[in-house]
Design an enzyme around this catalytic site. Structure first.
Site, PDB file in Angstrom:
ATOM      1  N   ASP A 125      43.108  31.342  34.730  1.00 54.51           N
ATOM      2  CA  ASP A 125      42.626  32.476  34.531  1.00 54.51           C
ATOM      3  C   ASP A 125      42.734  33.482  35.289  1.00 54.51           C
ATOM      4  OD1 ASP A 125      42.902  34.369  33.167  1.00 54.51           O
ATOM      5  OD2 ASP A 125      41.067  33.150  31.171  1.00 54.51           O
ATOM      6  N   HIS A 157      43.859  29.448  27.355  1.00 53.79           N
ATOM      7  CA  HIS A 157      42.427  29.295  27.961  1.00 53.79           C
ATOM      8  C   HIS A 157      41.335  28.532  26.633  1.00 53.79           C
ATOM      9  CE1 HIS A 157      42.292  33.418  26.443  1.00 53.79           C
ATOM     10  NE2 HIS A 157      42.807  34.194  27.352  1.00 53.79           N
ATOM     11  N   HIS A 179      45.798  36.381  36.586  1.00 50.62           N
ATOM     12  CA  HIS A 179      46.130  38.093  36.515  1.00 50.62           C
ATOM     13  C   HIS A 179      46.169  38.692  38.326  1.00 50.62           C
ATOM     14  CE1 HIS A 179      45.367  38.550  32.942  1.00 50.62           C
ATOM     15  NE2 HIS A 179      44.550  37.062  32.874  1.00 50.62           N
ATOM     16  N   LEU A 180      47.183  39.068  38.607  1.00 46.36           N
ATOM     17  CA  LEU A 180      47.589  39.868  39.580  1.00 46.36           C
ATOM     18  C   LEU A 180      47.426  40.812  39.745  1.00 46.36           C
ATOM     19  CD1 LEU A 180      51.051  37.619  40.970  1.00 46.36           C
ATOM     20  CD2 LEU A 180      48.327  37.346  40.808  1.00 46.36           C
ATOM     21  N   ARG A 181      47.092  41.625  38.765  1.00 42.55           N
ATOM     22  CA  ARG A 181      46.933  43.133  38.998  1.00 42.55           C
ATOM     23  C   ARG A 181      47.325  44.258  40.211  1.00 42.55           C
ATOM     24  NH1 ARG A 181      42.990  41.956  35.373  1.00 42.55           N
ATOM     25  NH2 ARG A 181      41.530  41.005  36.343  1.00 42.55           N
ATOM     26  N   HIS A 228      37.852  40.506  40.568  1.00 44.38           N
ATOM     27  CA  HIS A 228      36.938  42.379  40.214  1.00 44.38           C
ATOM     28  C   HIS A 228      37.004  42.455  41.471  1.00 44.38           C
ATOM     29  CE1 HIS A 228      38.121  42.259  35.134  1.00 44.38           C
ATOM     30  NE2 HIS A 228      37.859  41.566  35.788  1.00 44.38           N
TER      31      HIS A 228
HETATM   32 ZN   LIG Z   1      42.831  35.574  27.374  1.00 45.21          ZN
END
Ligand SMILES: [Zn+2]
Lengths: 320, 428
Positions: free
Chosen positions: B308, B235, B65-67, B312
């Site tokens: 994954d 995942h 996740h690169l946001r 945050h």
């Molecule tokens: Zn997921």
């Protein structure tokens, strides 16, 4: 070293009361002994000692709880502490203020102790890491409610002289009860056998790992029991249906006179953390019957909370 | 970062699962392509002696996740790919749960352009399965594919509507896109914040049973059988799901699966005293599950190791456990934790490289995954002995939310090369 020396050498070292889990057997006995010495104060005509004069205590309740809050407040006032009530609604959290923000604001008022009730398990521990004050957990999520368990232990000990070897049945919504959680930890630490019973929807995995004996039936749980405790049943939930109706629950899991007479010890103690749904988890004939110590639990609650307040912050002051 | 014409790595252990090579040797790169070694080293060559180190195809993380766009304070394409390069990755596939959701060509193009402009790794965007990942109506897969998407997923959320998931698989098949499933039966996981078991009971936290994963994994398998299309399970955290995948593979279902380093390294005990850096979805499971995941890596049930990677800020993590955000970072620890599997004898070195490079390349149908001559020079040099303490200060990701903080780790990427360009270098 004799037992007496060990006892003399004992020192209560906890700054916070976060749960029964962190307390040793010696800690629990020390708290209960201290509570007994304070109980006498509540029977005097002038129910006030100067022990905690000048100390500031904040009652910080994120969840409504008149009974526990009042019990802590009376305990604090009987020891002459200044108390403040903050009823933080979760709305401040939804406004973006985090628990830690709130904690920092509370800290700015320099309280000595903050008594916390919170809907999230672990929240008192989180606060304890961010404020200078002592934290007393007055119930967090479905985690612990240590002062309630301590008053339960105190009540049983007063009646039986000891907790060791007793059979204690806890009936009802074990899964969602922080009282049951703390009671299981506390009573088993003191050497009692704690049995839990209720419909399977009220159980969670790992209760045996906490020390409880998970019973397949309510009869099994109360057989030869020294203590039978019923838990308050919350109204049926819509998002997670645990029981079909209160009516059916009372029929199959309600504690009534016949059940106790048939299976429990004749001198069985009947307990309830309150408030009772009469006729649901417990019949009036039991709640108000001869074995009931429910009102004593309330009285002992004040004494236990006085002891906790004294032990976390009054150690250097004289006892009045 | 230097662009070199010619890069020569000498005396390394060459590992290539695609060709089966595991031998000592040199690797030559010219203008971004792997070329045959020559006798004389020409002038202006950048030469490294990598004796005792492994030369492997660049690692590919197929689930991060690169946001960006939308939550640049948590991570950007720049910072995320920088962390990727430091972790030995030359490519990552980024999930579409950005703001806005990557459900159309313009967002996909934004990502690929930013990656080309300022990325330290190749970025393969994953588009959304449904518009806005809202679970109703298919996103425009044809356009997403044209814009550079390699797969579709509503990751972060399951697709609850089984008919929609069936149509997604069918329509994705028509556009040669992979469907990646976040497998979670939401009714069972609702309000849960960790694995349901002894630890959740002790902590008084609402649990998520293993069945919440297994039920949805089984549905995806049934739909893959129905449609004859590919499905990739993201995942995987439980032994129950691993078993379902192994059985499906045995009867020829076109299913692939990944697991993450935290699932083969940690158990729900890591939640400890409400440590929100051990909170993720799916949650850390039991020791029995952890062992099943390790076995699945060994026996081929799992095709890939993905992180994954979910950065945050402390704002989302320094909260009551049940209110804290799900997710942990992983790009900078994945290789070290996977190397531990090799040291423990769970898998061999070639198998590890397959799980972290060749297989993701094959599943996503992208370049890389091999160091055979003529291929793109995406290369990672690994020092399997290098020991280091993983500290917050050393993290290049904007997220510091790792359950492995202050762990002593062994084995690290010391040189990362993307298309012949050095993106991370601890050799000089
Ligand atoms: Zn997921």
């Amino acid at each position: 070293m004799s037992t007496k020396n060990v006892k003399d050498a004992y020192q209560f070292k906890h700054k916070h009361i976060l749960g029964i889990e962190q307390l040793s057997v010696a800690d629990i006995f020390h708290i209960l002994d201290t509570a007994i010495s304070f109980k006498e104060i509540s029977s005097r005509s002038i129910k006030k000692v100067p022990t905690l004069k000048g100390k500031t205590i904040i009652n910080f309740f994120f969840e409504p709880s008149t009974r526990t809050r009042l019990s802590f407040e009376i305990a604090a006032k009987r020891m002459s502490a200044d108390t403040f009530n903050i009823a933080a609604s979760t709305s401040s959290a939804t406004k973006g203020e985090t628990l830690i923000d709130t904690a920092r604001n509370l800290q700015a008022m320099n309280p000595d102790t903050i008594i916390v009730r919170h809907g999230s398990s672990g929240a008192p521990g989180l606060l304890a890491r961010h404020v200078e004050a002592s934290i007393i957990n007055a119930g967090d999520g479905t985690h612990e409610h240590p002062s309630q368990a301590l008053l339960d232990m105190m009540t049983v000990r007063e009646h039986r002289g000891t907790v060791e070897g007793l059979k204690i049945a806890i009936v009802g919504d074990i899964a969602h009860s922080r009282v049951a959680h703390s009671d299981i930890l506390g009573f088993t630490k003191l050497g009692a056998e704690v049995r839990v019973a209720g419909p399977e929807t009220f159980m969670v995995p790992g209760l045996d790992a906490l020390g409880a004996r998970v019973c397949g039936s309510i009869v099994e749980a109360v057989t030869d029991a020294d203590v039978v405790m019923a838990l308050r049943i919350q109204r049926e939930r819509q998002d997670d249906p645990l029981i079909p109706s209160l009516r059916e629950y009372s029929q199959f899991y309600g504690i009534n006179h016949n059940l106790l007479q048939k299976h429990a010890r004749p001198d069985v103690l009947v307990m309830h953390p309150g408030p009772i749904n009469r006729g649901v988890e417990m019949n009036p004939d039991v709640a108000d019957g001869k074995g009931s110590v429910i009102l004593e639990q309330v009285t002992n609650g004040v004494a236990v909370r006085m002891a906790l307040l004294y032990l976390v912050m009054g150690r250097e002051g004289g006892r009045g | 970062m230097t662009t070199v014409n010619r890069l020569i790595l000498q005396n390394g252990r060459l590992l290539d699962p695609v060709t089966g090579v595991d031998a000592k040797g040199d690797l030559w790169v010219e203008d971004g392509v792997i070329v045959p070694a020559q006798k004389e080293i020409p002038e202006n060559s950048e030469v490294y002696d990598v004796h005792g180190k492994w030369i492997v195809p660049g690692l590919i993380d197929m689930h991060v996740h690169l946001r960006e766009p939308g939550e640049e304070y948590k991570e950007t394409i720049k910072s995320g790919t920088r962390a990727a390069a430091a972790g030995g990755f030359t490519a990552v596939a980024c999930m579409p749960n950005t703001t806005p959701v990557n459900d159309c060509a313009s967002v996909t193009q934004f990502i690929t352009k930013a990656a080309t402009r300022e990325g330290s790794a190749r970025v393969y965007p994953v588009g959304a399965i449904s518009k806005g990942s809202k679970g109703a109506g298919l996103a425009e897969y044809g356009e997403l594919r044209q814009a550079g998407a390699v797969a579709v997923s509503d990751d972060g959320l399951p697709v609850l509507d089984s008919q929609l998931m069936r149509r997604a698989m069918q329509y994705a098949g028509s556009h040669d896109l992979l469907v990646i499933s976040h497998s979670e039966e939401m009714a069972l996981s609702r309000n849960g914040s960790m694995n349901e078991g002894v630890v959740s009971t002790r902590l008084g936290l609402r649990g998520i049973p293993a069945a919440a994963e297994a039920i949805m994994v089984y549905r995806e398998i049934a739909l893959a059988e129905l449609t004859g299309q590919r499905i990739h399970i993201a995942h995987v955290s439980t032994g129950a799901a691993a078993e379902l995948i192994a059985q499906a593979k045995a009867r020829g279902v076109r299913v692939t699966a990944e697991t993450a380093p935290h699932y083969f390294t940690l158990t729900d005990e890591a939640v400890g005293d409400y440590n929100t850096n051990a909170k993720m979805n799916p949650p850390l499971r039991t020791e029995k599950d952890r062992q099943a995941i390790r076995k699945g890596l060994q026996d081929g049930t799992f095709d890939a190791i993905a992180t994954d990677h979910a950065p945050h800020s402390v704002l989302e993590k320094e909260l009551e456990f049940d209110r804290a955000a799900n997710g942990v970072i992983g790009l900078e620890t994945s290789l070290s934790l996977s190397l531990a599997l090799v040291r423990d004898g769970v898998i061999g070195a070639l198998r590890m490289v397959e799980l972290m490079s060749s297989a993701p390349a094959r599943i996503l149908q992208v370049e890389g995954g091999t160091i055979a001559q003529g291929n793109v020079a995406d290369i990672t040099v690994i020092d399997p002995e290098k020991r280091y303490v993983f500290t917050e200060d050393s993290i290049l990701s904007k997220g510091k939310n790792s359950p492995f903080l202050d762990w002593e780790l062994q084995g690290k990427a010391v040189l990362t090369v993307m298309g012949g360009r050095i993106t991370h270098n601890e050799l000089t």
